[in-house]
Design a protein around this motif. Structure first.
Motif, PDB file in Angstrom:
ATOM      1  N   TRP A  45       0.835  -1.207   0.000  1.00 25.63           N
ATOM      2  CA  TRP A  45       0.000   0.000   0.000  1.00 25.63           C
ATOM      3  C   TRP A  45       0.874   1.264   0.000  1.00 25.63           C
ATOM      4  N   ILE A  46       2.186   1.091   0.134  1.00 21.24           N
ATOM      5  CA  ILE A  46       3.105   2.225   0.205  1.00 21.24           C
ATOM      6  C   ILE A  46       3.415   2.718  -1.205  1.00 21.24           C
ATOM      7  N   ASN A  47       3.190   4.007  -1.440  1.00 22.81           N
ATOM      8  CA  ASN A  47       3.397   4.539  -2.789  1.00 22.81           C
ATOM      9  C   ASN A  47       4.878   4.791  -3.074  1.00 22.81           C
ATOM     10  N   GLU A  48       5.170   5.216  -4.300  1.00 25.28           N
ATOM     11  CA  GLU A  48       6.554   5.441  -4.725  1.00 25.28           C
ATOM     12  C   GLU A  48       7.232   6.518  -3.888  1.00 25.28           C
ATOM     13  N   GLU A  49       6.504   7.583  -3.578  1.00 25.96           N
ATOM     14  CA  GLU A  49       7.089   8.686  -2.802  1.00 25.96           C
ATOM     15  C   GLU A  49       7.600   8.207  -1.453  1.00 25.96           C
ATOM     16  N   ASN A  50       6.826   7.336  -0.804  1.00 26.36           N
ATOM     17  CA  ASN A  50       7.187   6.864   0.538  1.00 26.36           C
ATOM     18  C   ASN A  50       7.896   5.520   0.547  1.00 26.36           C
ATOM     19  N   VAL A  75      -3.449   0.759  -3.603  1.00 23.41           N
ATOM     20  CA  VAL A  75      -4.294   1.910  -3.246  1.00 23.41           C
ATOM     21  C   VAL A  75      -3.515   3.202  -3.432  1.00 23.41           C
ATOM     22  N   GLU A  76      -4.232   4.287  -3.612  1.00 22.53           N
ATOM     23  CA  GLU A  76      -3.596   5.595  -3.781  1.00 22.53           C
ATOM     24  C   GLU A  76      -3.517   6.368  -2.470  1.00 22.53           C
ATOM     25  N   ASN A  77      -4.328   5.961  -1.485  1.00 20.71           N
ATOM     26  CA  ASN A  77      -4.451   6.758  -0.262  1.00 20.71           C
ATOM     27  C   ASN A  77      -3.529   6.315   0.878  1.00 20.71           C
ATOM     28  N   MET A  78      -2.631   5.358   0.622  1.00 18.92           N
ATOM     29  CA  MET A  78      -1.700   4.869   1.653  1.00 18.92           C
ATOM     30  C   MET A  78      -2.435   4.276   2.866  1.00 18.92           C
ATOM     31  N   LYS A  85      -8.269  -5.161   1.722  1.00 17.77           N
ATOM     32  CA  LYS A  85      -9.498  -5.603   1.049  1.00 17.77           C
ATOM     33  C   LYS A  85      -9.176  -6.039  -0.388  1.00 17.77           C
ATOM     34  N   LYS A  86      -8.349  -5.254  -1.068  1.00 18.06           N
ATOM     35  CA  LYS A  86      -7.987  -5.577  -2.444  1.00 18.06           C
ATOM     36  C   LYS A  86      -7.054  -6.785  -2.500  1.00 18.06           C
ATOM     37  N   LEU A  87      -6.144  -6.869  -1.537  1.00 20.59           N
ATOM     38  CA  LEU A  87      -5.227  -8.010  -1.491  1.00 20.59           C
ATOM     39  C   LEU A  87      -5.997  -9.316  -1.310  1.00 20.59           C
ATOM     40  N   ASP A  88      -6.982  -9.303  -0.417  1.00 18.40           N
ATOM     41  CA  ASP A  88      -7.772 -10.506  -0.167  1.00 18.40           C
ATOM     42  C   ASP A  88      -8.589 -10.910  -1.396  1.00 18.40           C
ATOM     43  N   LEU A  89      -9.054  -9.933  -2.145  1.00 18.84           N
ATOM     44  CA  LEU A  89      -9.787 -10.231  -3.381  1.00 18.84           C
ATOM     45  C   LEU A  89      -8.871 -10.889  -4.409  1.00 18.84           C
ATOM     46  N   ILE A  90      -7.637 -10.405  -4.482  1.00 20.80           N
ATOM     47  CA  ILE A  90      -6.654 -10.989  -5.400  1.00 20.80           C
ATOM     48  C   ILE A  90      -6.380 -12.445  -5.020  1.00 20.80           C
TER      49      ILE A  90
END
Length: 440
Positions: A45-50, A75-78, A85-90
């Motif tokens: 969930w960590i974006n490129e900036e962080n 996700v975009e919101n970190m 939720k998305k990981l579990d769907l995958i």
């Protein structure tokens, strides 16, 4: 003459056949080389900036030819809860998960119970790795059977983040050893017409149970055997502390404001709307794009009483290998590298890896922020070195469910819709209902 011509034709054909075979072997060899390149699907969930992923993955791939890493930021919101939720769907869809990142042992335990995570003891044995000597494994405790399911990356120790300029203006020293009663007094003195002395977020496992987290052990709503810890006096005391800060002292942002206005701890602190935030040490770099026009300092997580030791709940971002990965060996190589050398290449957080110079790491982290001179390295180093990490265990898979049930009642109290005694009584019943449903 005809014979010579015939022999010439045979020779030409042999040359062509041999050339074709050679080309085929070369093509097969090339194809084989390509097929040996393994691409790992890594989820975070960590974006490129962080996360500084491009530079970090490039360094790994250079050291490990034949292994590629495909970084998937879901996700975009970190927000790690949205990410899960998305990981579990995958996982449910059967898509490949080679490496996954989890933000604490609660989330790890949930996914161990659903068969998503590969145990790592075999890999430790093959490497002859003494994992407790290599890492601070208090943040990734083993299961009751002694199985480890992840390696710790970013180490997060709970502490208080403070606006140093506000402290100076109020004539308050940076605390080095204090209690929650003193935190309350600081919050009052720091509150002005424009600023709240304190900000507490919506997290039930952080800011609804602050005094529980100050203990040496027993810091969560469930015990090690999965039974209820709701009879601990610090559960009730924590709720009372938050209510008093927000509704009686009016020195902390009211809970109703936080949820109705969808406030965020970064926003409140870096815009100087709040002077203190109980948070974790990852905030040394995660400024969310803000350039603070003030100095930042740090204090230990407050104690419940003067005689207590200086304890701090600690967590880590956990790197785990997917149970259904077809490239488990390569995935293990990646998480071993990422949680050690990779953390230094990434230069975004404090590692749980023990083979570091903490002061050097902190200086490098501060230098990598928008305004390095704003960070009080000396105070942060003091807190990290002098706070004792509380005892932890791999929790029951339904711990998050228990916190959610607790939160329903806690919110009613914080919003003034029911009294404390009723809240605690109903919360105990709700948590016990979760336990009973999961232990059938």
């Amino acid at each position: 003459m005809k014979r010579n011509w015939f022999m010439l034709m045979i020779s030409v054909l042999l040359v062509l056949v041999l050339a074709a075979c050679g080309n085929k072997e070369e093509a097969n060899s090339s194809s084989k080389e390509k097929s040996e390149d393994v691409t790992l699907k890594f989820y975070t969930w960590i974006n490129e900036e962080n996360g500084n992923w491009n530079k970090t993955v490039e360094a790994f791939e250079k050291e490990h030819p034949g292994i590629k890493v495909d970084v998937n930021v879901l996700v975009e919101n970190m927000n790690s809860a949205d990410y899960l939720k998305k990981l579990d769907l995958i996982a449910a869809s059967g898509d490949t998960i080679d490496v996954m990142m989890l933000s604490n042992s609660r989330y790890l335990s949930q996914r161990v119970s659903t068969g998503m995570i590969e145990p790592l003891n075999k890999y430790f044995d093959d490497e002859k790795l003494k994992v407790e000597e290599e890492y601070d494994m208090s943040v990734v405790p083993p299961s009751a059977e002694g199985e480890y399911f992840g390696l710790p990356g970013k180490f997060n120790k709970y502490l208080i983040m403070l606006n140093k300029d506000h402290l100076d203006k109020a004539g308050l020293p940076v605390p080095t050893d204090w209690t929650w009663d003193e935190y309350k007094e600081y919050a009052k003195k720091l509150t002005t017409e424009d600023t709240f002395g304190s900000y507490l977020h919506t997290w039930p496992h952080h800011h609804h149970t602050m005094k529980l987290l100050s203990q040496t052990e027993g810091t969560q709503l469930l015990k090690e055997d999965g039974s209820s810890n709701m009879d601990d006096d610090m559960v009730k005391a924590s709720l009372k502390l938050r209510y008093e800060l927000e509704n009686e002292d009016k020195s902390s942002v009211p809970y109703t404001n936080t949820i109705s206005q969808k406030l965020d701890y970064r926003q409140m602190f870096f815009s100087q709307k709040a002077s203190m935030v109980p948070i974790a040490s990852y905030m040394v770099t995660e400024w969310g794009g803000f350039t603070p026009e003030f100095n930042i300092t740090w204090a230990p997580w407050p104690k419940n009483s003067e005689s207590d030791s200086l304890n701090a709940f600690s967590t880590a971002d956990i790197m785990s290998v997917g149970k259904k990965s077809e490239h488990k060996d390569e995935a293990y190589k990646f998480i071993r590298w990422l949680t050690t050398e990779g953390m230094l290449v990434q230069n975004k957080s404090i590692p749980a890896w023990k083979q570091i110079d903490l002061n050097e790491v902190l200086k490098n982290l501060a230098a990598n922020t928008i305004k390095p001179e704003a960070v009080d390295i000396e105070a942060l180093s003091y807190v990290l070195e002098n706070s004792i990490s509380s005892k932890q265990f791999l929790p029951a898979s339904y711990l998050t469910e228990a916190y959610n049930a607790f939160n329903v009642e806690a919110e009613l109290y914080l919003l003034g819709e029911q009294d404390l005694e009723t809240t605690v009584k109903k919360a105990k019943q709700s948590v016990q209902a979760v336990i009973d449903a999961n232990q059938k």
